[in-house]
Design an enzyme around this catalytic site. Structure first.
Site, short mmCIF file in Angstrom:
data_model
loop_
_atom_site.label_atom_id
_atom_site.label_comp_id
_atom_site.label_asym_id
_atom_site.label_seq_id
_atom_site.Cartn_x
_atom_site.Cartn_y
_atom_site.Cartn_z
N ARG A 36 -3.77 25.71 -105.79
CA ARG A 36 -3.92 25.14 -107.02
C ARG A 36 -2.97 23.57 -106.86
NH1 ARG A 36 -0.64 25.18 -112.43
NH2 ARG A 36 -2.40 24.91 -113.99
N ILE A 62 -5.14 20.42 -116.46
CA ILE A 62 -5.41 21.37 -115.81
C ILE A 62 -4.91 22.60 -116.51
CG2 ILE A 62 -3.49 21.21 -113.98
CD1 ILE A 62 -5.19 22.56 -111.90
N SER A 63 -5.66 23.78 -116.66
CA SER A 63 -5.25 24.73 -117.53
C SER A 63 -4.24 25.59 -117.06
CB SER A 63 -6.38 25.87 -117.74
OG SER A 63 -7.57 25.21 -118.62
N GLN A 64 -3.31 26.28 -117.76
CA GLN A 64 -2.35 27.23 -117.56
C GLN A 64 -3.10 28.21 -116.64
OE1 GLN A 64 -1.23 29.48 -120.79
NE2 GLN A 64 0.38 30.56 -119.77
N PRO A 65 -2.45 28.72 -115.30
CA PRO A 65 -3.01 29.76 -114.47
C PRO A 65 -3.38 31.06 -115.32
CG PRO A 65 -1.09 28.73 -113.50
CD PRO A 65 -1.27 28.12 -114.91
#
Length: 214
Positions: A36, A62-65
């Protein structure tokens, strides 16, 4: 402070994702493999494995994992599935889907993000990902139908163009609701021509911009 990417990645998966109920081994293994930190800005690399969305420029994130894992699990990816992604961003979600065995077709409307994601994914040898610069709310009809569709931005409704491009049977996952990053995550299934939607809970995404978005 330098981070150990592999150790941080494994910790992220165990503490932020598996511990919160995501159980799909394909999802967990994929997210253990995708670096990431390669998909975030250099200045934010130390936060790449934190439990939060991060800016990637151009007003996008970028989205939260955890939400990446949840959406990926809802898709029920099988090897060889054709997956349409709306909103390439930095390319992280596409990389996760590719690691899960999908053939990914991803559409991005912002040229700068499209160019950087295309180069990064090529350099990382993700040859099962194809990118297109266009209005994602219109889908990618030339390669339809798609076994799965994922939308990584929130719109006012589920675009009919995407439903039309969804295979039967097929699964679509999309945030729907008001602007300013307050939506509901919707699971849409198509079976024998019948469309069913299920509300999977609250979420927060950037706005889906386009003809069938905001």
């Amino acid at each position: 402070m330098r981070i150990d990417p592999k150790r941080s990645r494994l910790k992220m998966v165990e503490e932020q994702i598996a511990a919160r109920g995501v159980a799909d081994k394909n999802v967990l293994d994929a997210m253990r493999r995708v670096p990431r930190h390669m998909f975030v800005q250099d200045a934010l690399a130390s936060r790449a494995y934190s439990d939060s969305a991060l800016p990637i420029g151009e007003g996008q994130t970028i989205s939260q994992p955890y939400i990446v894992a949840v959406m990926s699990e809802l898709l029920q990816i099988e090897s060889g599935h054709k997956v349409l992604e709306i909103g390439t961003g930095s390319g992280y979600q596409a990389a996760v889907l590719a690691e899960m065995g999908a053939d990914v077709f991803s559409v991005e409307r912002i040229r700068k993000l499209f160019i950087s994601a295309r180069k990064l994914l090529f350099d990382m040898r993700y040859f099962n990902i194809q990118l297109k610069l266009d209005d994602g709310t219109m889908g990618w009809p030339e390669n339809a139908p798609y076994d799965r569709i994922i939308v990584t931005a929130g719109g006012p409704e589920i675009p009919q163009y995407l439903i039309d491009q969804l295979a039967d049977p097929g699964i679509l996952v999309i945030p729907v609701g008001g602007q300013r990053r307050v939506q509901r995550l919707m699971l849409v299934t198509k079976t024998d021509g019948k469309i069913e939607t299920t509300d999977m809970g609250g979420c927060a995404f950037v706005d889906l911009v386009g003809k069938q978005g905001w």
